[in-house]
Design a protein around this motif. Sequence first.
Motif, mmCIF file in Angstrom:
data_model
loop_
_atom_site.group_PDB
_atom_site.id
_atom_site.type_symbol
_atom_site.label_atom_id
_atom_site.label_comp_id
_atom_site.label_asym_id
_atom_site.label_seq_id
_atom_site.Cartn_x
_atom_site.Cartn_y
_atom_site.Cartn_z
ATOM 1 N N CYS A 90 11.768 -27.969 -31.902
ATOM 2 C CA CYS A 90 13.197 -28.351 -32.240
ATOM 3 C C CYS A 90 14.143 -27.186 -31.895
ATOM 4 O O CYS A 90 14.005 -26.180 -32.104
ATOM 5 C CB CYS A 90 13.349 -28.616 -33.808
ATOM 6 S SG CYS A 90 15.209 -28.996 -34.099
ATOM 7 N N LEU A 91 15.244 -27.823 -30.915
ATOM 8 C CA LEU A 91 16.016 -26.625 -30.533
ATOM 9 C C LEU A 91 16.980 -26.173 -31.299
ATOM 10 O O LEU A 91 17.483 -25.230 -31.027
ATOM 11 C CB LEU A 91 16.727 -27.396 -29.361
ATOM 12 C CG LEU A 91 15.850 -27.400 -27.744
ATOM 13 C CD1 LEU A 91 16.777 -28.061 -26.778
ATOM 14 C CD2 LEU A 91 15.119 -26.405 -27.475
ATOM 15 N N SER A 92 17.046 -27.109 -32.609
ATOM 16 C CA SER A 92 18.143 -26.450 -33.486
ATOM 17 C C SER A 92 17.421 -25.337 -34.438
ATOM 18 O O SER A 92 18.101 -24.303 -34.877
ATOM 19 C CB SER A 92 18.560 -27.422 -34.316
ATOM 20 O OG SER A 92 19.168 -28.523 -33.470
ATOM 21 N N CYS A 93 16.209 -25.686 -35.062
ATOM 22 C CA CYS A 93 15.631 -25.135 -35.954
ATOM 23 C C CYS A 93 14.212 -24.384 -35.553
ATOM 24 O O CYS A 93 13.757 -23.602 -36.638
ATOM 25 C CB CYS A 93 15.451 -25.615 -37.410
ATOM 26 S SG CYS A 93 14.171 -26.743 -37.040
ATOM 27 N N ASN A 94 14.069 -24.339 -34.512
ATOM 28 C CA ASN A 94 12.742 -24.080 -33.882
ATOM 29 C C ASN A 94 11.560 -24.300 -34.577
ATOM 30 O O ASN A 94 10.483 -23.709 -34.453
ATOM 31 C CB ASN A 94 12.947 -22.217 -33.867
ATOM 32 C CG ASN A 94 14.130 -21.909 -33.052
ATOM 33 O OD1 ASN A 94 14.986 -21.371 -33.438
ATOM 34 N ND2 ASN A 94 13.930 -22.254 -31.608
ATOM 35 N N GLY A 114 17.865 -32.542 -36.292
ATOM 36 C CA GLY A 114 18.120 -32.170 -35.062
ATOM 37 C C GLY A 114 17.377 -33.244 -33.969
ATOM 38 O O GLY A 114 16.421 -33.465 -34.315
ATOM 39 N N THR A 115 17.707 -33.468 -32.807
ATOM 40 C CA THR A 115 17.332 -34.565 -32.023
ATOM 41 C C THR A 115 17.137 -34.017 -30.412
ATOM 42 O O THR A 115 16.610 -34.729 -29.479
ATOM 43 C CB THR A 115 18.321 -35.905 -31.919
ATOM 44 O OG1 THR A 115 19.460 -35.370 -31.286
ATOM 45 C CG2 THR A 115 18.500 -36.589 -33.180
ATOM 46 N N GLU A 116 17.287 -32.710 -30.436
ATOM 47 C CA GLU A 116 16.973 -32.068 -29.163
ATOM 48 C C GLU A 116 15.514 -31.117 -29.186
ATOM 49 O O GLU A 116 15.585 -30.376 -30.444
ATOM 50 C CB GLU A 116 18.066 -31.319 -28.806
ATOM 51 C CG GLU A 116 19.159 -32.175 -28.290
ATOM 52 C CD GLU A 116 20.114 -31.383 -27.454
ATOM 53 O OE1 GLU A 116 19.846 -30.971 -26.388
ATOM 54 O OE2 GLU A 116 21.554 -31.611 -27.612
ATOM 55 N N PHE A 117 14.718 -31.314 -28.204
ATOM 56 C CA PHE A 117 13.446 -30.579 -28.382
ATOM 57 C C PHE A 117 13.044 -30.130 -27.166
ATOM 58 O O PHE A 117 13.494 -30.595 -26.224
ATOM 59 C CB PHE A 117 12.318 -31.738 -28.955
ATOM 60 C CG PHE A 117 12.487 -32.322 -30.115
ATOM 61 C CD1 PHE A 117 12.230 -31.559 -31.275
ATOM 62 C CD2 PHE A 117 13.169 -33.569 -30.336
ATOM 63 C CE1 PHE A 117 12.285 -32.421 -32.650
ATOM 64 C CE2 PHE A 117 13.345 -34.177 -31.442
ATOM 65 C CZ PHE A 117 12.958 -33.486 -32.758
ATOM 66 N N THR A 118 12.240 -29.029 -27.132
ATOM 67 C CA THR A 118 11.584 -28.491 -25.766
ATOM 68 C C THR A 118 10.796 -29.895 -25.166
ATOM 69 O O THR A 118 10.437 -30.805 -25.914
ATOM 70 C CB THR A 118 10.817 -27.483 -26.020
ATOM 71 O OG1 THR A 118 9.692 -27.916 -26.946
ATOM 72 C CG2 THR A 118 11.514 -26.250 -26.613
#
Length: 438
Positions: A90-94, A114-118
């Motif tokens: 997750c790009l927000s909380c890792n 969060g909805t953005e991921f690596t």
Amino acid sequence: MADLMEAVTSLAKRRGIAFQSSEIYGGLRSSWDYGPLGVELRRNVRNAWWRSMVQLRDDVVGLEAAIIMSPRVWEASGHVAGFSDPLVECLSCNQRHRQDHLEGDPPACPNCGGTEFTESKPFNLMFQTNMGPVQTDESVAYLRPETAQGMFVDFPLVQSVSRKKLPFGVAQIGKSFRNEITPGNFFFRTREFEQMEMEYFVKPGTDEDWFSYWCDQRMQWYVDLGIRKEKLRLRPHEPDELAHYAKAASDVEYEFPFGWGELEGIANRTDFDLRAHQEASGEDLTYFDQEHDERYLPYVVEPAGGVDRTLLAVLVDAYRQQEVPTAKGDTEKRTLLALHNDLAPIKVAVLPLSRNETLAPEARAVFDLVKPHWMCDYDDAGSIGRRYRRQDEVGTPFCITVDFDSMQDRQITVRDRDSMQQERLPIDGVVAYLAERL
Ligand code: GAP
């Protein structure tokens, strides 16, 4: 019931069926120790499987292969290259997650929303270690991620010592290890777990019939264990879900409070594994079919279940809360595990009416009479009502009460867990009475 999963987890921890591993150090996440009652339950699950899959059949034999096998096994089987799950961060909380387990549209992080991921990367699930004192690439070894490969690499040996003709199976129960990205749901998904697997070797061309035979057999096994039929289903895999070795597969699933979950996978593995090991080892793994005077690599149908998941389904399915009448004429709540007799960890509890010193030897004598036959408990602590409740919540099918009259009339009272009916019986007849019912 507000939260069945929470109720079952709390009962299991309170009664020592399962508790967190290494608890004094804060616990190891998703690692569980099975306590005194858990040990009995698990043994009963294994025994029920072995009885049905090996003992009652003349076409299946057993095997216990090593957990650490040659690393070449896992190269040939495809596990080194392909036994992986898609990992995203997750790009927000890792936090890291299994991409195919994310829910929502768009998929959301279960931790922060969060909805953005690596970008997803394949993460190999095998636990890697080193054999011997030197840590080099040559000393790499793996904890097995499935018991099945033992049956494939030992196929010619087992076939020749058992002198079995196709179709026949090799069964194994044992620990397997997977470095799961997201373990959880109590002991539904853990990194160390126990599998019950059977590889059924058949003549190519007969594999589809045997696949449907084993789907029916395995579904029926869960029903025979007392699990409610309406909570079970057989779900065929979509083509994009199939494991790298399978031509077809179906899962036996149970409807847990957290949704449908796989208890067992039945797969048509074709000759994928035998062929791969034959090529990699250079050994002939074919079978000589005397009847047709030909040699071929058998196809394999594999029912592969888990001790832990079966136990979890059994506990969830058997958990009841009931309002029952008391001796005083009012009602009270009881928690009941309506377990199949074969699975109940304790079959019989012997309860002296009190701790009176003349009664205790009588009750001990009754305990001595029954304990050679079944797992029994002796409990003299607390009121008789509370002791019945304690046995009900761990599923003990029968309680025997020894009272002051027992010393005169040589009779005891047997109470049935489900009906709560009590019957007065001669002490001499109690073993025969229980044997008829257990
Ligand atoms: N040899 C085939 C094989 O291993 P699988 O569907 O990956 O197939 C078979 O596993 C069974 O093993 C599952 O249905 C489940 O009962 C059990 N199992 C697999 N992974 C598990 C895990 N992480 N925790 C608990 N049980 C697991």
